[in-house]
Design an enzyme around this catalytic site. Structure first.
Site, mmCIF file in Angstrom:
data_model
loop_
_atom_site.group_PDB
_atom_site.id
_atom_site.type_symbol
_atom_site.label_atom_id
_atom_site.label_comp_id
_atom_site.label_asym_id
_atom_site.label_seq_id
_atom_site.Cartn_x
_atom_site.Cartn_y
_atom_site.Cartn_z
ATOM 1 N N SER A 22 0.832 -1.216 0.000
ATOM 2 C CA SER A 22 0.000 0.000 0.000
ATOM 3 C C SER A 22 0.863 1.261 0.000
ATOM 4 O O SER A 22 0.597 2.221 -0.721
ATOM 5 C CB SER A 22 -0.907 0.019 1.238
ATOM 6 O OG SER A 22 -1.895 -0.965 1.128
ATOM 7 N N ARG A 26 1.451 4.149 -3.242
ATOM 8 C CA ARG A 26 1.269 5.587 -2.998
ATOM 9 C C ARG A 26 2.574 6.352 -3.216
ATOM 10 O O ARG A 26 2.572 7.450 -3.777
ATOM 11 C CB ARG A 26 0.722 5.802 -1.576
ATOM 12 C CG ARG A 26 -0.750 5.372 -1.481
ATOM 13 C CD ARG A 26 -1.172 5.128 -0.053
ATOM 14 N NE ARG A 26 -2.589 4.831 0.082
ATOM 15 C CZ ARG A 26 -3.146 3.649 -0.176
ATOM 16 N NH1 ARG A 26 -2.401 2.629 -0.601
ATOM 17 N NH2 ARG A 26 -4.441 3.464 -0.018
ATOM 18 N N GLY A 93 -6.232 -3.885 -7.919
ATOM 19 C CA GLY A 93 -7.332 -2.959 -7.637
ATOM 20 C C GLY A 93 -6.814 -1.601 -7.188
ATOM 21 O O GLY A 93 -7.360 -0.555 -7.555
ATOM 22 N N GLN A 168 -9.179 2.300 -0.841
ATOM 23 C CA GLN A 168 -8.939 2.641 -2.254
ATOM 24 C C GLN A 168 -9.919 3.718 -2.712
ATOM 25 O O GLN A 168 -9.539 4.654 -3.421
ATOM 26 C CB GLN A 168 -9.063 1.391 -3.114
ATOM 27 C CG GLN A 168 -7.971 0.373 -2.810
ATOM 28 C CD GLN A 168 -8.155 -0.941 -3.541
ATOM 29 O OE1 GLN A 168 -9.097 -1.126 -4.292
ATOM 30 N NE2 GLN A 168 -7.251 -1.859 -3.302
ATOM 31 N N ASP A 313 -7.104 -7.798 4.846
ATOM 32 C CA ASP A 313 -6.202 -8.621 4.028
ATOM 33 C C ASP A 313 -5.643 -9.813 4.812
ATOM 34 O O ASP A 313 -5.072 -10.734 4.229
ATOM 35 C CB ASP A 313 -5.023 -7.776 3.507
ATOM 36 C CG ASP A 313 -5.464 -6.795 2.420
ATOM 37 O OD1 ASP A 313 -6.581 -6.954 1.883
ATOM 38 O OD2 ASP A 313 -4.683 -5.874 2.108
ATOM 39 N N LYS A 340 -12.548 -9.219 -3.539
ATOM 40 C CA LYS A 340 -11.081 -9.074 -3.599
ATOM 41 C C LYS A 340 -10.564 -9.812 -4.845
ATOM 42 O O LYS A 340 -11.337 -10.091 -5.751
ATOM 43 C CB LYS A 340 -10.455 -9.622 -2.314
ATOM 44 C CG LYS A 340 -10.809 -8.812 -1.072
ATOM 45 C CD LYS A 340 -10.171 -7.455 -1.102
ATOM 46 C CE LYS A 340 -10.519 -6.633 0.114
ATOM 47 N NZ LYS A 340 -10.124 -5.235 -0.031
ATOM 48 N N ARG A 344 -12.952 -14.236 -1.653
ATOM 49 C CA ARG A 344 -12.111 -14.882 -0.633
ATOM 50 C C ARG A 344 -12.922 -15.694 0.365
ATOM 51 O O ARG A 344 -12.386 -16.633 0.960
ATOM 52 C CB ARG A 344 -11.264 -13.842 0.113
ATOM 53 C CG ARG A 344 -10.030 -13.479 -0.645
ATOM 54 C CD ARG A 344 -9.035 -12.626 0.122
ATOM 55 N NE ARG A 344 -7.983 -12.257 -0.809
ATOM 56 C CZ ARG A 344 -7.288 -11.131 -0.764
ATOM 57 N NH1 ARG A 344 -7.525 -10.251 0.182
ATOM 58 N NH2 ARG A 344 -6.350 -10.893 -1.659
ATOM 59 N N ARG A 386 -3.256 -14.160 -1.594
ATOM 60 C CA ARG A 386 -3.393 -14.331 -0.135
ATOM 61 C C ARG A 386 -4.022 -15.674 0.228
ATOM 62 O O ARG A 386 -3.714 -16.247 1.275
ATOM 63 C CB ARG A 386 -4.170 -13.162 0.475
ATOM 64 C CG ARG A 386 -3.465 -11.819 0.241
ATOM 65 C CD ARG A 386 -3.829 -10.759 1.231
ATOM 66 N NE ARG A 386 -3.467 -9.453 0.716
ATOM 67 C CZ ARG A 386 -2.238 -8.912 0.785
ATOM 68 N NH1 ARG A 386 -1.253 -9.560 1.367
ATOM 69 N NH2 ARG A 386 -2.000 -7.715 0.269
#
Ligand code: S3P
Length: 426
Positions: A22, A26, A93, A168, A313, A340, A344, A386
């Protein structure tokens, strides 16, 4: 690629893991936006962050790689160029949604595409707030990719109360707001990860249960040096393994411990694992520390509703830890997991079922209980990194001969997962 796992008997030693995904997305975007030279250190080496960088390169930004850092020659507020082809966000995403916030403010229209999984995921959630800028969007049926973004003549600020708990969505609106002098305001009911706010220094207020974040052109990024500490969501798989392996003693260095991301650590600690945090530091407002984790007698505890966005997550690996703990593992209020990289909830339930666990699937969560009565099953990652890593950890503690199909998707967040697993196990 199918992958088999042998039982790990001891977990010892230390690992230094790649940078937080993340924070890396950014850092790349803010460095590209700033006019001049920024430096990025210790970014995530996963495919998702590569997708973001490739999209920014297609928009005319230069990224130069050397051994220690990536040097970015940022475009500045008017320096992006129209890409020659649709931007490909791959499986990511975060790439598609955060870049949408940047693209409403550019003087050209852009189309975003993605892989099969991303093309199934909802984009209407960013269209909603971003349309308030005056931009127009064209999406495939059901608000999916491909999505074409056409900027307005003049960008308006956004005032938006988000119906979904999504960092997001929040970040897309805040990034758009960086291009407008008047204030953009995003209200969220369930607090989500706050890296956008922290890294840009945005003003945040709490109002009862709600969090309100403001952005405006006053916060448009300047060139700077970014450092991404190790990814706590990647670390979670190894911390989870240590928690379920008797006499484990694992040290993970320089791991991000932003409070909007650490509910997993609190959860396994409450379940009975030993978690020690040492050497707390910060870089550009983002805290990080070393973590020592030891196994313990584990029992499942209730996961409070307000923690679910913080560990969204980590639910796959938390449920694996829960499968080794006393009492049943239950999580509710996590319907976001259905949209996701895979559904999931369905993917976790299917694999637990294949191993012979008792499973109950709910619209917004699931329950796991019992024992793995069929430990020689063939599992599937369902193309989701994941899910793949969570079951890799589970199988590493079983006596059977189970395998996981489509395992190579781990490269999305951690291409060196298997090597790291070998380094700490006997
Ligand atoms: C992310 C936000 C979360 C998370 C994803 C990364 C981010 O998604 O699941 O892995 O970097 O903002 P949502 O915002 O869709 O919850």
């Amino acid at each position: 690629m199918s992958q088999t796992f042998r039982k790990i008997r001891r977990v010892r030693g230390e690992l230094a893991l790649p940078g937080d995904k993340s924070i890396s997305h950014r850092a790349a975007i803010f460095a590209a936006m700033a006019k001049g030279t920024s430096k990025l250190r210790h970014l995530s080496d996963g495919e998702d962050v590569r997708s973001t960088i490739r999209c920014l390169e297609a928009l005319g930004v230069e990224f130069a790689y050397d051994a220690e850092e990536i040097v970015v020659n940022g475009a500045g507020i008017r320096g992006f160029r129209k890409a020659n082809a649709p931007l490909d966000a791959g499986n990511s995403g975060t790439t598609a949604r955060l870049l949408s916030g940047l693209l409403v403010a550019q003087p050209f229209s852009t189309t975003i595409v993605g892989d099969e999984s991303l093309s199934r995921r909802p984009m209407g959630r960013v269209v909603d707030p971003l349309e308030k800028t005056g931009a127009t969007f064209k999406t495939a049926e059901g608000g999916r990719l491909p999505m074409t973004i056409a900027p307005p003549e003049r960008l308006e600020p956004i005032d938006y109360r988000s119906p979904v708990a999504s960092a997001q969505v929040k970040s897309a609106a805040l990034i758009a707001g960086l291009h407008v002098d008047a204030e953009t305001k995003v209200i969220e009911k369930k607090a989500t990860r706050n890296h956008t706010e922290t890294m840009l220094g945005l003003e945040t207020r709490r109002d009862g249960d709600e969090t309100i974040v403001f952005s405006s052109s006053a916060y448009y990024p300047d060139p700077k040096e970014y450092y991404a500490p190790a990814d706590v969501s990647t670390a979670a798989f190894f911390l989870g393994l240590a928690a379920i392996t008797p006499e484990a003693d694992l040290l993970l260095r320089d791991v991000s411990c932003n409070v909007s991301r650490t509910a997993f650590l609190d959860a396994i600690q409450e379940m009975g694992a030993g978690v020690r945090r040492e050497n707390l530091r910060a870089a550009a407002g983002e805290p990080y520390a070393d973590f020592v984790v030891k196994s313990g007698a584990l029992r499942n505890v209730e996961i409070p509703d307000e923690a679910t966005a913080n560990l969204i997550d980590e639910i796959p690996i938390l449920s694996v830890v829960g499968a080794f703990a006393e009492n049943e593992f239950v999580v509710r209020g996590v319907e976001e997991l259905r949209v996701k990289e895979s559904d999931r909830i369905a993917a976790m339930c299917e694999n637990f079922r294949r191993l012979g666990y008792e499973v109950e699937e709910y619209p917004d969560g699931f329950l796991v209980a019992g024992e793995p009565t069929t430990p020689n099953a063939t599992l599937d990652s369902f193309g989701d990194h994941r899910v793949a890593m969570a079951f890799a950890i589970l199988l590493s503690r079983l006596d059977g001969d189970a395998k996981i199909d489509n395992f190579d998707c781990v490269k999305i967040s951690n291409p060196n997962f298997l090597r790291q697993l070998t380094t700490i196990s006997e």
